[in-house]
Design a protein around this motif. Structure first.
Motif, PDB file in Angstrom:
ATOM      1  N   VAL A   1       0.932  -1.032  -0.243  1.00  0.00           N
ATOM      2  CA  VAL A   1       0.012  -0.122  -0.058  1.00  0.00           C
ATOM      3  C   VAL A   1       0.931   1.252  -0.517  1.00  0.00           C
ATOM      4  O   VAL A   1       0.723   2.271  -0.352  1.00  0.00           O
ATOM      5  CB  VAL A   1      -0.930   0.408   0.847  1.00  0.00           C
ATOM      6  CG1 VAL A   1      -0.380   0.470   2.615  1.00  0.00           C
ATOM      7  CG2 VAL A   1      -1.639   0.932   1.222  1.00  0.00           C
ATOM      8  N   LEU A   2       1.784   1.358   0.075  1.00  0.00           N
ATOM      9  CA  LEU A   2       2.604   2.036   0.121  1.00  0.00           C
ATOM     10  C   LEU A   2       3.756   2.172  -0.954  1.00  0.00           C
ATOM     11  O   LEU A   2       4.178   3.278  -0.978  1.00  0.00           O
ATOM     12  CB  LEU A   2       4.176   3.153   1.660  1.00  0.00           C
ATOM     13  CG  LEU A   2       3.805   2.305   2.981  1.00  0.00           C
ATOM     14  CD1 LEU A   2       5.034   1.798   3.986  1.00  0.00           C
ATOM     15  CD2 LEU A   2       3.330   3.522   3.594  1.00  0.00           C
ATOM     16  N   ALA A   3       3.931   1.636  -1.281  1.00  0.00           N
ATOM     17  CA  ALA A   3       4.368   1.356  -2.838  1.00  0.00           C
ATOM     18  C   ALA A   3       3.199   2.171  -3.660  1.00  0.00           C
ATOM     19  O   ALA A   3       3.772   2.490  -5.199  1.00  0.00           O
ATOM     20  CB  ALA A   3       4.581   0.047  -3.087  1.00  0.00           C
ATOM     21  N   ARG A   4       1.735   1.590  -3.680  1.00  0.00           N
ATOM     22  CA  ARG A   4       0.904   2.173  -4.242  1.00  0.00           C
ATOM     23  C   ARG A   4       0.743   3.792  -4.094  1.00  0.00           C
ATOM     24  O   ARG A   4      -0.397   4.440  -5.021  1.00  0.00           O
ATOM     25  CB  ARG A   4      -0.183   1.220  -3.826  1.00  0.00           C
ATOM     26  CG  ARG A   4      -0.486  -0.392  -4.550  1.00  0.00           C
ATOM     27  CD  ARG A   4      -1.810  -0.890  -3.938  1.00  0.00           C
ATOM     28  NE  ARG A   4      -1.833  -1.986  -4.340  1.00  0.00           N
ATOM     29  CZ  ARG A   4      -2.807  -2.548  -5.141  1.00  0.00           C
ATOM     30  NH1 ARG A   4      -4.220  -2.337  -4.801  1.00  0.00           N
ATOM     31  NH2 ARG A   4      -2.671  -4.340  -4.579  1.00  0.00           N
ATOM     32  N   MET A   5       1.073   4.054  -3.264  1.00  0.00           N
ATOM     33  CA  MET A   5       0.947   5.111  -2.418  1.00  0.00           C
ATOM     34  C   MET A   5       1.920   6.343  -3.165  1.00  0.00           C
ATOM     35  O   MET A   5       2.188   7.127  -3.788  1.00  0.00           O
ATOM     36  CB  MET A   5       0.461   6.082  -0.970  1.00  0.00           C
ATOM     37  CG  MET A   5      -1.014   5.641  -0.312  1.00  0.00           C
ATOM     38  SD  MET A   5      -0.477   5.587   1.108  1.00  0.00           S
ATOM     39  CE  MET A   5      -0.880   7.302   0.975  1.00  0.00           C
ATOM     40  N   GLY A   6       3.235   5.540  -3.142  1.00  0.00           N
ATOM     41  CA  GLY A   6       4.010   6.234  -4.161  1.00  0.00           C
ATOM     42  C   GLY A   6       5.355   6.734  -3.238  1.00  0.00           C
ATOM     43  O   GLY A   6       5.963   7.870  -3.409  1.00  0.00           O
TER      44      GLY A   6
ATOM     45  N   HIS B   1       1.129  13.979   4.033  1.00  0.00           N
ATOM     46  CA  HIS B   1       0.787  15.710   4.266  1.00  0.00           C
ATOM     47  C   HIS B   1       1.007  16.004   3.204  1.00  0.00           C
ATOM     48  O   HIS B   1       0.471  16.297   2.233  1.00  0.00           O
ATOM     49  CB  HIS B   1       1.514  16.585   4.956  1.00  0.00           C
ATOM     50  CG  HIS B   1       0.922  17.546   5.120  1.00  0.00           C
ATOM     51  ND1 HIS B   1       1.382  18.800   4.721  1.00  0.00           N
ATOM     52  CD2 HIS B   1      -0.250  18.713   5.892  1.00  0.00           C
ATOM     53  CE1 HIS B   1       0.857  20.355   4.517  1.00  0.00           C
ATOM     54  NE2 HIS B   1      -0.505  20.085   5.699  1.00  0.00           N
ATOM     55  N   ASP B   2       2.066  15.558   2.515  1.00  0.00           N
ATOM     56  CA  ASP B   2       3.119  16.713   1.418  1.00  0.00           C
ATOM     57  C   ASP B   2       2.865  15.467   0.454  1.00  0.00           C
ATOM     58  O   ASP B   2       2.976  15.815  -1.027  1.00  0.00           O
ATOM     59  CB  ASP B   2       4.152  16.721   1.084  1.00  0.00           C
ATOM     60  CG  ASP B   2       5.176  17.319   2.069  1.00  0.00           C
ATOM     61  OD1 ASP B   2       4.684  17.490   2.696  1.00  0.00           O
ATOM     62  OD2 ASP B   2       6.395  17.212   2.692  1.00  0.00           O
ATOM     63  N   ALA B   3       1.741  14.732   0.850  1.00  0.00           N
ATOM     64  CA  ALA B   3       1.052  12.885  -0.599  1.00  0.00           C
ATOM     65  C   ALA B   3       0.253  14.150  -1.095  1.00  0.00           C
ATOM     66  O   ALA B   3      -0.562  12.814  -1.362  1.00  0.00           O
ATOM     67  CB  ALA B   3       1.210  12.089  -0.783  1.00  0.00           C
ATOM     68  N   THR B   4      -1.032  14.836  -0.609  1.00  0.00           N
ATOM     69  CA  THR B   4      -2.160  15.408  -0.934  1.00  0.00           C
ATOM     70  C   THR B   4      -2.089  17.025  -1.398  1.00  0.00           C
ATOM     71  O   THR B   4      -1.388  17.657  -1.083  1.00  0.00           O
ATOM     72  CB  THR B   4      -3.056  15.328   0.580  1.00  0.00           C
ATOM     73  OG1 THR B   4      -2.988  15.883   1.376  1.00  0.00           O
ATOM     74  CG2 THR B   4      -3.037  13.533   0.842  1.00  0.00           C
ATOM     75  N   ASP B   5      -3.074  17.506  -1.901  1.00  0.00           N
ATOM     76  CA  ASP B   5      -3.597  18.933  -2.386  1.00  0.00           C
ATOM     77  C   ASP B   5      -4.793  18.631  -1.425  1.00  0.00           C
ATOM     78  O   ASP B   5      -5.214  20.309  -1.569  1.00  0.00           O
ATOM     79  CB  ASP B   5      -3.507  19.111  -4.057  1.00  0.00           C
ATOM     80  CG  ASP B   5      -2.057  18.464  -4.762  1.00  0.00           C
ATOM     81  OD1 ASP B   5      -1.658  19.156  -3.761  1.00  0.00           O
ATOM     82  OD2 ASP B   5      -2.253  18.119  -5.482  1.00  0.00           O
TER      83      ASP B   5
END
Length: 410
Positions: A55-60, A109-113
């Motif tokens: 799931v971490l990999a799928r999130m990038g 936090h940085d992985a979202t807008d």
């Protein structure tokens, strides 16, 4: 379902993870967080097993998590004079990837807008034909299509929507906080035990944290009163030697002091109408229950089921059907942690230390790792519509008359 406005209460781990996936599926999350900013530091959390790493990999974000991992080594178990008695091997507690909670929160936090509203919280939730009407302590009222509580063990959303939850107390409480210096440690730790109490010092890359855990039945205290919580810890550890007096002194000064019971949330359902619970708010597993990995997997599942379903009721039912068996595995994994962390008799401490001393020479020395990895892998991730790497939707501005406070936004 697409183009939904979804309020998430809680900006720690589960909330931003859910926001990431909601955006990937074309929805519009807003996160409200009581703290004035991202909480730094905190305890170390870990990921283990193929589904959690997947799931971490799928999130990038898997590479970013690996770059920031603690790389923690063994924890030496010592007596009151500091003499080494045995060691707790790192594979027993740090998983395949371990990272400080605050660092992970920043990465998520940085992985979202998403829109973030800090220094605020929900005060009421009212379902209407148009959605959920929400009032806040500070911001103007707004209406959202759905609301998700990802606000931890003391969830405000859960209290408002479900009433008082059943908490399964696991027999102990714990405090964690930063301390100056390294105690001559380098990516390793020290642990000292007395009957019913355990003090641990861990150093990771120049940052040192202390954990003070103690056995106790359910206690009555104000969970927002840090002074009262510090008094509970001081009372539990009064009169002990080793580094305890110094740690208690540092605890009084620490600005990142955190105190909580070891407890599990037990609910008959994880949703009610247009409201749902995620992570510790709905099913906190307790220490050793892989709560962070569980939360990230559950965020992936909840967002995916919302994307696939034609209505929120179907999505919430499918979410619960898929995640509840994994929750139950994680709950079982955590039960009995107090007997290991805070044994209440000297003889029990001795037996634990002897087991740790012999573990490197036993044929089953990797038994602990195999057991935890098997529990972590007790779920199969579905493939939802939005493929990994799909673009996030442009952030839709708040509806007229319902704007959040500009100071809380990114």
């Amino acid at each position: 379902m697409r183009d939904l406005t979804i309020l998430i209460s809680g900006g720690g781990i589960a909330g931003p993870a859910l926001a990431h996936w909601l955006e990937r599926h074309g929805n519009h999350p807003t996160i409200v967080e009581r703290a004035p900013a991202i909480r730094p530091g905190g305890q170390a959390v870990d990921f283990r097993g193929a589904p959690q790493l997947d799931v971490l990999a799928r999130m990038g974000i898997l590479d970013a998590v690996r770059r920031a991992q603690t790389r923690m080594g063994d924890i030496k178990i010592v007596d009151a004079r500091g003499r080494r008695l045995s060691s707790l091997p790192s594979e027993a507690f740090s998983g395949e990837v371990e990272i400080l909670r605050g660092t992970l929160s920043r990465i998520l936090h940085d992985a979202t807008d998403a829109e973030y509203v800090y220094d605020d919280s929900i005060t009421s939730l009212t379902e209407t034909p148009a959605g959920v009407h929400v009032t806040f302590e500070r911001a103007a009222p707004r209406t959202f299509d759905l609301v998700v509580g990802a606000d931890g063990l003391r969830s405000q959303v859960r209290e408002l929507a479900f009433g008082e939850a059943q908490l399964r107390h696991l027999g102990m409480y714990g405090a964690i906080f930063s301390v100056p210096g390294t105690y001559d440690l380098d990516h390793e730790g020290l642990m000292y035990s007395a009957p019913g109490r355990c003090a641990t010092i861990m150093s990771t890359g120049g940052r040192t944290r202390a954990a003070l855990d103690f056995a106790a039945p359910p206690l009555t205290y104000d969970h927002r009163d840090r002074h009262a919580q510090r008094i509970l810890v001081e009372s539990a550890f009064a009169g002990l030697d080793w580094e305890i007096p110094h740690l208690l002194d540092q605890m009084r000064r620490a600005d990142d002091f955190y105190f909580a019971p070891a407890a599990q949330v037990v609910l008959p359902r994880y949703s009610s109408g247009r409201l749902a619970l995620l992570g510790d708010a709905g099913y906190a597993p307790g220490p050793g229950g892989m709560g962070t990995g569980l939360a990230l997997i559950a965020a992936y599942v909840l967002a995916g089921e919302l994307a696939e379903a034609g209505d929120h009721e179907t999505a919430f039912t499918q979410y619960e059907n898929h995640i509840r068996p994994y929750v139950e595995v994680c709950h079982r994994q955590a039960q009995g942690a107090d007997k290991y962390l805070v044994p209440q008799k000297k003889s029990q401490i001795w037996r634990r230390n002897q087991m740790m001393r012999l573990l490197p020479y036993m044929p089953g020395k990797s038994l602990i790792k195999r057991m935890t990895d098997r529990a972590a892998a007790a779920i199969t991730l579905k493939d939802y519509d939005a493929p990994p790497g799909s673009p996030r939707p442009a952030r839709r501005p708040p509806r007229s008359g319902t704007a959040a406070r500009p100071a809380g936004r990114r």
